[in-house]
Design an enzyme around this catalytic site. Structure first.
Site, mmCIF file in Angstrom:
data_model
loop_
_atom_site.group_PDB
_atom_site.id
_atom_site.type_symbol
_atom_site.label_atom_id
_atom_site.label_comp_id
_atom_site.label_asym_id
_atom_site.label_seq_id
_atom_site.Cartn_x
_atom_site.Cartn_y
_atom_site.Cartn_z
ATOM 1 N N LYS A 81 -1.024 -9.593 2.338
ATOM 2 C CA LYS A 81 -0.241 -9.146 3.759
ATOM 3 C C LYS A 81 -1.294 -8.210 4.485
ATOM 4 C CE LYS A 81 3.089 -5.872 3.822
ATOM 5 N NZ LYS A 81 2.423 -4.776 4.703
ATOM 6 N N GLU A 119 8.932 -4.218 10.748
ATOM 7 C CA GLU A 119 9.417 -2.996 10.324
ATOM 8 C C GLU A 119 9.837 -2.039 11.397
ATOM 9 O OE1 GLU A 119 6.511 -1.302 7.702
ATOM 10 O OE2 GLU A 119 7.711 0.702 7.746
ATOM 11 N N GLU A 157 -1.435 -5.745 7.714
ATOM 12 C CA GLU A 157 -0.752 -5.021 9.093
ATOM 13 C C GLU A 157 -1.572 -5.654 10.119
ATOM 14 O OE1 GLU A 157 -0.312 -0.834 8.664
ATOM 15 O OE2 GLU A 157 0.656 -1.035 6.607
ATOM 16 N N ASP A 215 -1.026 -6.182 -0.669
ATOM 17 C CA ASP A 215 -1.278 -5.715 0.657
ATOM 18 C C ASP A 215 -2.667 -5.462 0.906
ATOM 19 O OD1 ASP A 215 0.174 -4.781 3.030
ATOM 20 O OD2 ASP A 215 1.093 -3.389 2.078
ATOM 21 N N ASP A 218 0.913 -1.198 -0.038
ATOM 22 C CA ASP A 218 -0.095 0.169 -0.033
ATOM 23 C C ASP A 218 0.779 1.294 -0.076
ATOM 24 O OD1 ASP A 218 0.987 -0.127 2.608
ATOM 25 O OD2 ASP A 218 -1.147 0.034 3.379
ATOM 26 N N SER A 219 2.109 1.119 0.024
ATOM 27 C CA SER A 219 3.096 2.212 -0.163
ATOM 28 C C SER A 219 3.059 2.749 -1.555
ATOM 29 C CB SER A 219 4.627 1.535 0.056
ATOM 30 O OG SER A 219 4.946 0.483 -0.545
HETATM 31 O O1 KIV Z 1 3.724 -1.284 1.961
HETATM 32 C C1 KIV Z 1 4.627 -1.658 1.874
HETATM 33 O O2 KIV Z 1 5.563 -1.023 0.919
HETATM 34 C C2 KIV Z 1 5.158 -2.169 3.040
HETATM 35 C C3 KIV Z 1 6.483 -2.658 2.972
HETATM 36 C C4 KIV Z 1 7.338 -1.485 3.403
HETATM 37 C C5 KIV Z 1 6.569 -3.736 3.770
HETATM 38 O O3 KIV Z 1 4.215 -2.639 3.856
#
Ligand code: KIV
Length: 255
Positions: free
Chosen positions: A112, A180, A114, A82, A43-44
């Site tokens: 993934k 992280e 959180e 994510d 989600d980055s």
């Molecule tokens: O969203 C992302 O890029 C992440 C990584 C920093 C692990 O969660």
């Protein structure tokens, strides 16, 4: 493509696991061809590509679209999508449905989340249904309004909570854990506690693998977190190419 079981066994191997984010087809094909084990459609993407100032506005549809592009360009790496803010953790049904869309429609191999106390049961349920889950503890940017963007696990109580949650997510069936921005000694303890691979970001050298955001690695980001490392200067290359084009047109050299 490695299965999640092969990634899971990697914590017993000698070579650290490598994971990078990617959000589009050209980047995914470069990352994949380089032999990176896992591609994360993080989600980055919100900060790195979409111009948001955090990950909070990222929608499921955006992650779905970027995941589709990455999946279409990837032959060998495991693709993890994510789950964006509030696409899980509200009701179990909604979390399952949204994770299902990322696997079923976008083609991700795993999701993934959180993680926190609220994701233990959901992790177990998703794994039962055949959706592999990567957990994520320590700094979880979707909680930036509560935790800020600072190192986590720095008190004994906070470190103990992260170790406990890591064990609970492993027991719930997560195949790996992203850790992280935590102290290196805490990351080493969590890595020793777990059988599943721990993939660190800003968590020191003792984890089973390392992940970074690809735009930080290639030198395209506007700004990067303190623990990121730049291995190239793509922004500089792009600026030079765009300048060269403008000059060539203005000087009458192109076409
Ligand atoms: O969203 C992302 O890029 C992440 C990584 C920093 C692990 O969660």
């Amino acid at each position: 493509m490695p299965t999640v079981q092969e990634i899971r066994r990697a914590s017993a191997g000698d070579e650290p696991l490598t994971m990078l984010t990617a959000y589009d087809a050209p980047t995914a094909s470069i990352v994949d061809a380089a032999g990176i084990d896992v591609i994360l459609v993080g989600d980055s993407v919100g900060n790195a590509m979409l111009g948001y100032d955090s990950t909070l506005p990222v929608t499921l549809e955006e992650i779905e679209s970027h995941t589709g592009a990455v999946v279409r360009a990837t032959e060998d790496a495991l693709v993890v999508a994510d789950m964006p803010f509030l696409s899980y953790g509200t009701t179990e049904g909604e979390g399952i449905e949204n994770a299902g869309r990322l696997v079923k429609e976008a083609g991700a191999n795993a999701v993934k989340l959180e993680s926190g106390p609220h994701t233990v049961d959901l992790t177990e349920r998703l794994v039962q249904l055949g959706i592999p889950v990567m957990a994520h503890l320590g700094l979880t940017p979707q909680r930036r309004n509560q935790m800020g963007y600072v190192r986590q696990g720095t008190t004994d109580a906070a470190a103990a909570e992260i170790r406990d949650l890591a064990r609970r997510h492993e027991a719930a069936g997560a195949f790996s854990l992203v850790l992280e921005h935590v102290p290196a000694d805490l990351a080493a303890d969590v890595t020793a506690d777990l059988d599943i691979p721990v993939i660190g970001i800003g968590a020191g050298p003792e984890t089973d693998g390392q992940v970074l955001v690809v735009t930080d690695v290639i030198g395209l980001s506007d700004s990067s977190p303190p623990f990121a490392e730049q291995f190239g200067d793509v922004r500089g290359e792009m600026e030079a190419a765009v300048d060269a084009f403008r000059e060539a047109v203005e000087d009458g050299d192109f076409p």
